[in-house]
Write a protein that holds these residues in place. Structure first.
Motif, PDB file in Angstrom:
ATOM      1  N   LEU A   6       0.843  -1.201   0.000  1.00 14.36           N
ATOM      2  CA  LEU A   6       0.000   0.000   0.000  1.00 14.36           C
ATOM      3  C   LEU A   6       0.876   1.247   0.000  1.00 14.36           C
ATOM      4  N   THR A   7       0.323   2.351  -0.511  1.00 16.06           N
ATOM      5  CA  THR A   7       0.969   3.644  -0.288  1.00 16.06           C
ATOM      6  C   THR A   7      -0.108   4.575   0.273  1.00 16.06           C
ATOM      7  N   LEU A   8       0.304   5.476   1.138  1.00 16.32           N
ATOM      8  CA  LEU A   8      -0.639   6.481   1.607  1.00 16.32           C
ATOM      9  C   LEU A   8      -0.387   7.761   0.820  1.00 16.32           C
ATOM     10  N   ALA A   9      -1.365   8.149   0.011  1.00 15.90           N
ATOM     11  CA  ALA A   9      -1.236   9.392  -0.749  1.00 15.90           C
ATOM     12  C   ALA A   9      -1.467  10.565   0.189  1.00 15.90           C
ATOM     13  N   GLU A  10      -0.845  11.699  -0.133  1.00 19.00           N
ATOM     14  CA  GLU A  10      -0.999  12.858   0.742  1.00 19.00           C
ATOM     15  C   GLU A  10      -1.576  14.037  -0.029  1.00 19.00           C
ATOM     16  N   VAL A  11      -2.556  14.665   0.578  1.00 15.26           N
ATOM     17  CA  VAL A  11      -3.258  15.763  -0.078  1.00 15.26           C
ATOM     18  C   VAL A  11      -2.904  17.068   0.622  1.00 15.26           C
ATOM     19  N   ARG A  12      -2.579  18.067  -0.170  1.00 17.51           N
ATOM     20  CA  ARG A  12      -2.345  19.401   0.395  1.00 17.51           C
ATOM     21  C   ARG A  12      -3.040  20.408  -0.506  1.00 17.51           C
ATOM     22  N   ASP A  13      -3.835  21.275   0.079  1.00 15.15           N
ATOM     23  CA  ASP A  13      -4.593  22.277  -0.681  1.00 15.15           C
ATOM     24  C   ASP A  13      -5.386  21.643  -1.831  1.00 15.15           C
ATOM     25  N   LYS A 193       1.698  29.602   7.903  1.00 13.87           N
ATOM     26  CA  LYS A 193       2.836  30.517   7.967  1.00 13.87           C
ATOM     27  C   LYS A 193       3.715  30.377   6.739  1.00 13.87           C
ATOM     28  N   THR A 194       3.610  29.235   6.094  1.00 13.45           N
ATOM     29  CA  THR A 194       4.424  29.030   4.907  1.00 13.45           C
ATOM     30  C   THR A 194       3.814  29.798   3.736  1.00 13.45           C
ATOM     31  N   ALA A 195       4.665  30.167   2.816  1.00 10.47           N
ATOM     32  CA  ALA A 195       4.209  30.938   1.667  1.00 10.47           C
ATOM     33  C   ALA A 195       3.356  30.064   0.755  1.00 10.47           C
ATOM     34  N   GLU A 196       2.472  30.700   0.062  1.00 15.86           N
ATOM     35  CA  GLU A 196       1.731  30.015  -0.988  1.00 15.86           C
ATOM     36  C   GLU A 196       2.730  29.578  -2.055  1.00 15.86           C
ATOM     37  N   GLY A 197       2.324  28.667  -2.873  1.00 14.24           N
ATOM     38  CA  GLY A 197       3.192  28.307  -3.991  1.00 14.24           C
ATOM     39  C   GLY A 197       3.968  27.046  -3.726  1.00 14.24           C
TER      40      GLY A 197
END
Lengths: 325, 257
Positions: A6-13, A193-197
């Motif tokens: 298995l792999t766990l996919a990671e979602v951000r934004d 706190k992290t920049a967009e992009g």
């Protein structure tokens, strides 16, 4: 020996992080011809499944629940437990990210297994799956094998090449229903706190500044260069301590560990604490007024000079290159 | 409040690394308290000073770790425990360490357990969450702020630079991130007092564990140094020429642009 992984996919934004595809590539090697099943977890993530198939997953398991909108170790552990009970895999690959680092040891303990974390290479040699990982802050490496139990692995972003994206790959998508209960930690708020992009830990190009940048405004040309190259801005601890930028940009032993294709260090002396976070970058460029600066020892290319003179010239040259190519 | 800190004695990675007979040579090397564990010790002392109770620092290691345990006592911890399994268990990994620690902690009725989020030598970052899972208590990793009110706990967690504000409750395990506090240096009176504070030494037998129960699930088959980097190229000449050359090298030689 073919095994299901298995792999766990990671979602951000709302999008999959690159490390999700790198995990699929790692899982392919570990599976030795067996099935690779990616798991995507969240409140509404089904639409992301096809992209995982395009990157090589044979099947995608979707676990949706409103309580999985934000990561919690209890919620995700329940989701993965349900998937593991159904799929009966022999290994799980996570990204070595905040989420993967937090969750994988819990699952490894639950299943009385080992966990090889922060893996930068996977290979099959002599009948073993061999994992390479940095130790001693990247000053040495070790090769590890799993001798008993599940193969739990976390892979460091930007190190294992994903498979070529191919929209014609076929795969099935299945849903697993879970009842998420008793979350013992609740996320009340997320302060961005992290920049967009571009995500610093996944950036292919990083332009980093140190004390030599002298002020918050001093970071502006670095940002321009990073934008031009489709990269991200980073910083040394010195620059963060001096208040020139947020600690979220810090690269080093304390801070982020990065391995971009190109690392441009501007006005960074190269303290050991910083080198621990970036010395495994593929190509390192150092720009520093001090020819004796430690950073030149790890640099592939160095310019002894004032970054405020060099960086604008670099921007100009890269722009020309862009026009020509 | 019954507070425990999980501490590791680590090789100071500012040292030069020498690989000898397939192992990182420890000859003449400096050893320290893992820097992230120092934050955990400091936080434990502050929580105790605010809420009362006792701080016990626990390590799995060999007798050499007594030095680092005494340092923790000198900082202000009340008790220290050394679980020495070196002679009992040949193959050890994070599974081993977590199992041993959890076995020690299971009947201690800990309210709060603190650890560093990662050790700078092995860099696996596993032991904290593993111990929490084995004890059946919640955990929060890489914390930068901890507020305790009765059994309610508010934690700020660093998530790759962003911050999560998390609510949870005791008993709890947390792992420390840089920024949580400024660890104190042991004071001279602290060092004197530390000599008289209890330091208990335990072995596998004392925890009713057998070697088989804790044997590693993974194995290191090779340790090596990164390939020596070729001497970098320091460009020469007029700055604008250097910049032109650099861009061309990045494009044609290094092929990263």
């Amino acid at each position: 020996m073919a095994r299901k992984v298995l792999t766990l996919a990671e979602v951000r934004d709302g999008a999959l992080r690159n490390v999700s595809f790198e995990a699929v590539a790692a899982a392919k090697t570990i599976a030795e011809g067996g099935e690779v099943v990616s798991v995507v977890v969240g409140a509404s993530v089904r639409s992301l499944a096809n992209e995982l198939i395009a990157y090589g997953a044979d099947r995608v398991v979707v676990v949706e629940h409103e309580k999985l909108a934000t990561y919690t170790p209890d919620g995700y552990a329940q989701a993965l437990q349900a998937v593991v009970e159904q799929e009966k895999p022999e290994g799980i690959v996570f990204g070595h990210t905040a989420l993967g680092k937090d969750l994988s040891p819990k699952l490894a303990a639950k299943w009385q297994s080992g966990l090889v974390s922060d893996v930068v290479a996977v290979e099959e040699t002599g009948g073993n799956i061999v994992f390479t990982r940095p130790i001693y802050s990247g000053k040495a490496f070790e090769k590890k094998i799993v001798t008993d139990g599940f193969m739990f692995v976390t892979v460091r972003p930007n190190n294992i090449a994903p498979l070529e994206k191919d929209e014609s790959r076929a795969g099935t998508i299945v849903d697993v229903q879970v009842d998420i209960k008793d979350l013992r930690t609740i996320v009340r708020d997320v302060v961005r706190k992290t920049a967009e992009g571009v995500d610093l830990s996944e950036a292919k190009v990083i332009v980093a500044g140190g004390r030599g940048v002298k002020s918050a405004e001093g970071f502006e040309p670095l940002k321009e260069l990073a934008n031009l190259l489709g990269g991200a801005v980073g910083a040394s601890r010195g620059a963060c301590d001096a208040g020139y930028c947020d600690y979220s940009l810090q690269i080093g032993q304390t801070g982020k560990v990065v391995t971009p294709d190109l690392y441009i260090a501007c006005g960074i002396s190269g303290a050991i604490q910083h080198l621990a976070g970036m010395s495994n970058s593929k190509v390192i460029v150092a720009i520093n007024k001090d020819p004796e600066a430690n950073i030149f020892k790890v640099a592939d290319y160095g310019i002894v000079g004032d970054l405020f003179e060099v960086v604008p010239l670099l921007i100009e040259e890269f722009k020309k290159l862009k026009v020509h190519s | 409040m019954n507070i425990f800190v999980l501490m590791k004695r680590t090789f100071d990675t500012e040292e030069k690394i020498v690989v000898q007979n397939g192992k990182v040579s420890e000859e003449g090397a400096e050893f320290i308290i893992n820097p992230y564990d120092e934050y955990a010790i400091e936080e434990a002392i502050q929580v105790r000073d605010q809420h009362g109770g006792e701080v016990t620092v626990v390590t799995v290691g060999n007798e050499d770790a007594e030095k680092e345990l005494r340092t923790a006592l000198a900082m202000g911890a009340d008790k220290a425990v050394l679980i020495n399994i070196e002679d009992d268990v040949e193959n050890r990994d994070q599974y081993t360490t977590a199992k041993v620690l959890a076995e020690y902690l299971k009947d201690k009725e800990a309210d709060l357990i603190l650890a560093g989020n990662v050790a700078i030598d092995g860099g696996s970052g596993q032991v904290g969450p593993r111990v929490a899972e084995l004890l059946g208590i919640p955990y929060v990793t890489t914390i930068t702020k901890l507020e305790i009110d009765g059994t309610n706990v508010k934690v700020v967690r660093d998530v790759e630079g962003d911050e999560e504000v998390i609510e949870t409750s005791l008993p709890l395990l947390v792992t420390a991130q840089q920024g949580l506090n400024e660890p104190r240096y042991p004071s001279l009176p602290g060092i004197m007092k530390a000599k008289k504070k209890p330091l208990e030494e335990l072995e596998l037998d004392d925890l009713d564990l057998e070697e088989d129960d804790v044997e590693a699930k993974t194995k290191t088959i090779e340790i090596f140094l990164p390939p020596k980097k070729e001497e970098g190229k320091i460009l020469q000449g007029d700055i604008s020429e250097q910049v032109k050359e650099l861009v061309s090298l990045l494009h044609t030689e290094a092929k990263v642009i």
